[in-house]
Design a protein around this motif. Structure first.
Motif, PDB file in Angstrom:
ATOM      1  N   ILE A 160      73.601  21.846  51.149  1.00 25.08           N
ATOM      2  CA  ILE A 160      72.110  22.393  50.195  1.00 25.08           C
ATOM      3  C   ILE A 160      71.871  23.140  51.671  1.00 25.08           C
ATOM      4  N   PRO A 161      71.125  24.120  51.621  1.00 29.07           N
ATOM      5  CA  PRO A 161      70.376  25.009  52.234  1.00 29.07           C
ATOM      6  C   PRO A 161      69.036  23.705  51.986  1.00 29.07           C
ATOM      7  N   LEU A 162      68.087  24.004  53.078  1.00 31.61           N
ATOM      8  CA  LEU A 162      66.967  23.101  53.281  1.00 31.61           C
ATOM      9  C   LEU A 162      65.939  24.272  53.898  1.00 31.61           C
ATOM     10  N   THR A 163      64.902  24.306  53.057  1.00 27.35           N
ATOM     11  CA  THR A 163      63.454  24.919  53.154  1.00 27.35           C
ATOM     12  C   THR A 163      62.157  24.775  53.645  1.00 27.35           C
ATOM     13  N   ALA A 164      61.303  25.387  54.627  1.00 24.46           N
ATOM     14  CA  ALA A 164      59.801  24.536  55.067  1.00 24.46           C
ATOM     15  C   ALA A 164      59.708  24.009  53.803  1.00 24.46           C
ATOM     16  N   ALA A 165      59.059  24.448  52.600  1.00 23.70           N
ATOM     17  CA  ALA A 165      58.775  24.405  51.246  1.00 23.70           C
ATOM     18  C   ALA A 165      59.300  22.796  50.471  1.00 23.70           C
ATOM     19  N   MET A 166      60.572  22.334  51.066  1.00 25.98           N
ATOM     20  CA  MET A 166      61.452  21.494  50.981  1.00 25.98           C
ATOM     21  C   MET A 166      61.211  20.491  51.640  1.00 25.98           C
ATOM     22  N   VAL A 167      60.257  20.619  52.827  1.00 29.22           N
ATOM     23  CA  VAL A 167      60.720  19.207  54.000  1.00 29.22           C
ATOM     24  C   VAL A 167      58.584  18.993  54.560  1.00 29.22           C
ATOM     25  N   ASP A 210      64.618  26.384  60.019  1.00 31.07           N
ATOM     26  CA  ASP A 210      64.289  27.344  60.375  1.00 31.07           C
ATOM     27  C   ASP A 210      65.862  28.171  61.316  1.00 31.07           C
ATOM     28  N   GLY A 211      67.123  27.851  61.069  1.00 26.36           N
ATOM     29  CA  GLY A 211      67.993  28.080  60.969  1.00 26.36           C
ATOM     30  C   GLY A 211      68.366  28.371  62.353  1.00 26.36           C
ATOM     31  N   ASN A 212      67.704  28.226  63.514  1.00 23.50           N
ATOM     32  CA  ASN A 212      67.210  28.514  65.118  1.00 23.50           C
ATOM     33  C   ASN A 212      67.378  27.140  65.731  1.00 23.50           C
ATOM     34  N   LYS A 213      69.335  26.911  65.890  1.00 20.80           N
ATOM     35  CA  LYS A 213      69.201  26.208  67.654  1.00 20.80           C
ATOM     36  C   LYS A 213      67.662  26.235  68.529  1.00 20.80           C
ATOM     37  N   THR A 214      67.123  27.202  68.451  1.00 17.39           N
ATOM     38  CA  THR A 214      66.699  27.099  70.202  1.00 17.39           C
ATOM     39  C   THR A 214      65.531  26.160  70.273  1.00 17.39           C
ATOM     40  N   THR A 215      65.091  27.009  68.341  1.00 20.83           N
ATOM     41  CA  THR A 215      63.189  25.699  68.837  1.00 20.83           C
ATOM     42  C   THR A 215      63.946  24.048  67.833  1.00 20.83           C
ATOM     43  N   TYR A 216      62.650  23.250  68.227  1.00 19.37           N
ATOM     44  CA  TYR A 216      63.417  21.902  67.552  1.00 19.37           C
ATOM     45  C   TYR A 216      61.721  21.587  67.159  1.00 19.37           C
ATOM     46  N   ALA A 269      67.384  19.560  66.385  1.00 20.64           N
ATOM     47  CA  ALA A 269      67.175  20.925  66.515  1.00 20.64           C
ATOM     48  C   ALA A 269      67.084  21.096  64.738  1.00 20.64           C
ATOM     49  N   GLU A 270      67.733  20.956  63.968  1.00 22.07           N
ATOM     50  CA  GLU A 270      68.587  21.542  62.859  1.00 22.07           C
ATOM     51  C   GLU A 270      68.941  20.450  61.695  1.00 22.07           C
ATOM     52  N   LEU A 271      67.872  20.112  60.887  1.00 24.53           N
ATOM     53  CA  LEU A 271      67.885  19.504  59.797  1.00 24.53           C
ATOM     54  C   LEU A 271      69.321  19.618  58.679  1.00 24.53           C
ATOM     55  N   HIS A 272      70.406  18.846  58.439  1.00 23.32           N
ATOM     56  CA  HIS A 272      71.443  19.575  56.815  1.00 23.32           C
ATOM     57  C   HIS A 272      71.239  18.918  56.238  1.00 23.32           C
ATOM     58  N   LEU A 273      71.256  19.230  54.500  1.00 23.96           N
ATOM     59  CA  LEU A 273      72.016  17.986  54.073  1.00 23.96           C
ATOM     60  C   LEU A 273      73.236  18.980  53.008  1.00 23.96           C
ATOM     61  N   TYR A 274      74.527  17.931  52.667  1.00 18.58           N
ATOM     62  CA  TYR A 274      75.296  18.511  51.934  1.00 18.58           C
ATOM     63  C   TYR A 274      76.019  17.284  50.601  1.00 18.58           C
TER      64      TYR A 274
END
Length: 601
Positions: A437-444, A460-466, A582-587
């Motif tokens: 389930i794609p997460l957006t900034a508005a959801m977190v 943000d889909g960028n693993k180089t930011t955290y 770096a990136e959080l994912h919901l499945y």
């Protein structure tokens, strides 16, 4: 007076000596002449006989008696006779039906005083051992050669020879070529050698060098090279040297053709000139070639008309004449395609890996693979792949559906299917899937954030930011956490995973976490739904335990780490307890029970 007396005395002595000599000669006769034997240089040269034999003379100059000198041969076939007059030797050679020249030596001698050796040779028949330059054989600078298609499993090799061909040597290191002596025949000076071979099912060309020899003449031998092309290539030998023209016929299907040709070494290199109007369907990988083979690739002719062109092979030697290859491709043949065979199915987790063996001649456009269960209501799994494929993976097959029948069907360009589809039976391992389930900034949101590494960096889909919690928080603050508010509720089973922020030491990525799930806003009173550890592989962390909604529709989820990978616990919001990711994912996780429910089974 005294001088006169001495002179008379000398005369008297001489007279008496003369009388004594005369009396000796009357008793016996002594010969003081030297005995000599010589062969002149002109007779010491090698004597050469042709195969018909004959006789030749060796001059001997001697005053030795005939019985006192010798003339001998070291070979039984060569006869040596002293002439009666003692002035020469007659050397005789009979007719010779062999092939290799034979040699002998004549020795003429008189004791130890004189000895002469004269070499003698006799030529035999000329050895003939060659393979005619005709389809599919070529002479490559003395080595005989044939290029065969991968599917060829036997070949009869015509050998022109007047020798007894009794040594045919196939290397022990070559297993795909075998000489069958029971099928080898000789007719009218031609020996036909029969070789059996295995079809080449690989993508590599392979070679076998056969040596042909005869005990009649060991010096006469040739090499014959069998080159068996890799699977999928067509071979079209041509012989244009006499007419300067040749023809190559192609099937309607798209294929690569290897065209070995008879060439003249005086030609040099060749420029391959394809007409502009034919370049849309015919090509060659090289514009210039130095050898004796040109390759062509033709595309599928999907029309009902044949197509053709003239390809010019132009020698680099300007005084040499070019030759022309007339290329023709047949119109489309709307035939029933050949089927595949040797279907093998390997069950996996909710999938089948299907492999098959393509026929030697692939005459279809695509392959259709189906998996069908006998259980009513279970959907069929279908995949189409290109004609050059020999495997595929069928997804969405289920263990609860029992045995599936897997069918592999070939289909032609105009929709005709093979009459002989290949089948197999298999049961899948248990199916499951994870749907993100794609997460957006508005959801977190988060209750603790380090400036510059706010919560938006976690989605943000960028693993180089955290994302990072405060490094200067108070111990009186609650544990840092991330709250997720879903736009649409979920039910069943879900889990949270994350990409790690890579560090070399003192790793503060989460190792353990509490997961909260609720149909309402999460508060301090909301109980923990799941406590789970995370396993890490390739900087990706996944939970060891999933969260079940137990029939509730979940709209709010909290991720609350309680331990970091460096082993330290996170008990509060103090600065020393900060963590990052770096990136959080919901499945959402689906299993076979869920699938059966979805299918209404």
């Amino acid at each position: 007076m005294k001088l006169k007396i001495n002179f008379l005395f000398i005369l008297s002595v001489l007279f008496v000596g003369t009388l004594g000599l005369a009396s000796c000669a009357a008793d016996y006769d002594t010969d003081f002449t030297s005995k000599e034997l010589e062969v002149p240089h002109s007779s010491q040269r090698m004597i050469a006989f042709n195969k018909e034999g004959g006789e030749q003379q060796i001059v001997v100059e001697t005053n030795v008696a005939l019985e006192d000198w010798k003339a001998e041969s070291n070979a039984e076939w060569l006869t040596v006779t002293k002439n009666p007059d003692g002035k020469g030797v007659t050397v005789k050679a009979p007719a010779y039906d062999g092939f290799k020249a034979r040699e002998a030596k004549v020795t003429i001698s008189h004791g130890e005083r004189a000895s002469y050796e004269i070499k003698v040779s006799q030529m035999g028949y000329e050895s003939v051992l060659r393979i005619p330059e005709q389809n599919p054989f070529f002479n490559r600078e003395g080595t005989f050669y044939s290029l065969l298609e991968s599917k060829v499993t036997s070949i009869d090799v015509p050998v022109e020879t007047n020798l007894h061909l009794d040594h045919i040597i196939v290397p022990d290191t070559v297993s795909f070529v075998r000489l069958d002596t029971t099928k080898t025949v000789k007719e009218n000076g031609i020996v036909k050698l029969h070789f059996d071979m295995d079809a080449n099912t690989t993508a590599e060309t392979r070679y076998c060098t056969v040596r042909l020899k005869s005990s009649d003449n060991w010096d006469a031998s040739i090499e014959y090279v069998i080159e068996q092309s890799a699977k999928g290539y067509k071979v079209r030998p041509i012989y244009p040297m006499e007419t300067k023209e040749a023809a190559v016929e192609m099937v309607d299907l798209g294929r690569t053709y290897r065209v070995p040709f008879q060439r003249s070494t005086a030609d040099g290199n060749y420029e391959i000139i394809i007409p502009e109007e034919a370049k849309s369907w015919l090509s060659s990988p090289k514009k210039y070639i130095s050898g004796a083979e040109v390759d062509f690739t033709a595309t599928l002719n999907s029309t009902d008309n044949a197509r053709s062109c003239d390809v010019v092979c132009k020698p680099s030697n300007s005084s040499a004449q070019p030759f022309t290859i007339h290329v023709t491709q047949q119109p489309f043949q709307d035939i029933v395609p050949t089927g595949v065979n040797d279907v093998n199915v390997t069950p996996g987790k909710g999938q089948f890996t299907v492999t098959w063996k393509a026929p030697d001649e692939v005459n279809y456009e695509k392959v259709i693979v189906r998996a069908k269960s006998n259980m009513p209501g279970v959907p069929e799994s279908v995949k189409e792949v290109a004609a050059n494929e020999t495997s595929c993976v069928l997804n969405d097959v289920f263990n609860f559906a029992g045995d599936y029948t897997i069918t592999v069907t070939t289909q032609g360009l105009r929709g005709k299917n093979t009459h002989d589809p290949a089948t197999a039976t298999a049961q899948a391992n248990e199916w499951s899937e994870s749907v993100e389930i794609p997460l957006t900034a508005a959801m977190v949101s988060a209750n603790s954030m380090q400036p510059g590494h706010e919560i938006g960096a976690a989605v943000d889909g960028n693993k180089t930011t955290y994302f990072q919690t405060k490094s200067n928080g108070n111990t009186s603050d609650p544990r840092p956490h991330i709250d997720i508010t879903l736009n649409e509720g979920i039910n069943g089973t879900f889990y949270l995973g994350f990409d790690e922020y890579k560090v070399s030491s003192n790793d503060r990525n989460p190792k353990r976490a509490n997961i909260y799930a609720s149909s309402d806003v999460i508060t301090a009173a909301t109980p923990v739904s799941t406590q789970t550890n995370y396993r890490s592989a390739n900087a990706v962390s996944e939970p060891l335990a999933y969260t079940k909604t137990n029939g509730a529709t979940i709209t709010h989820i909290r991720f609350e780490p309680t331990q970091r990978k460096n082993g330290s616990n996170i008990n509060n919001g103090g600065g020393s307890s900060y963590w990052y990711l770096a990136e959080l994912h919901l499945y959402v996780y689906h299993d076979e029970a869920w699938k059966k429910e979805q299918l209404g089974l």
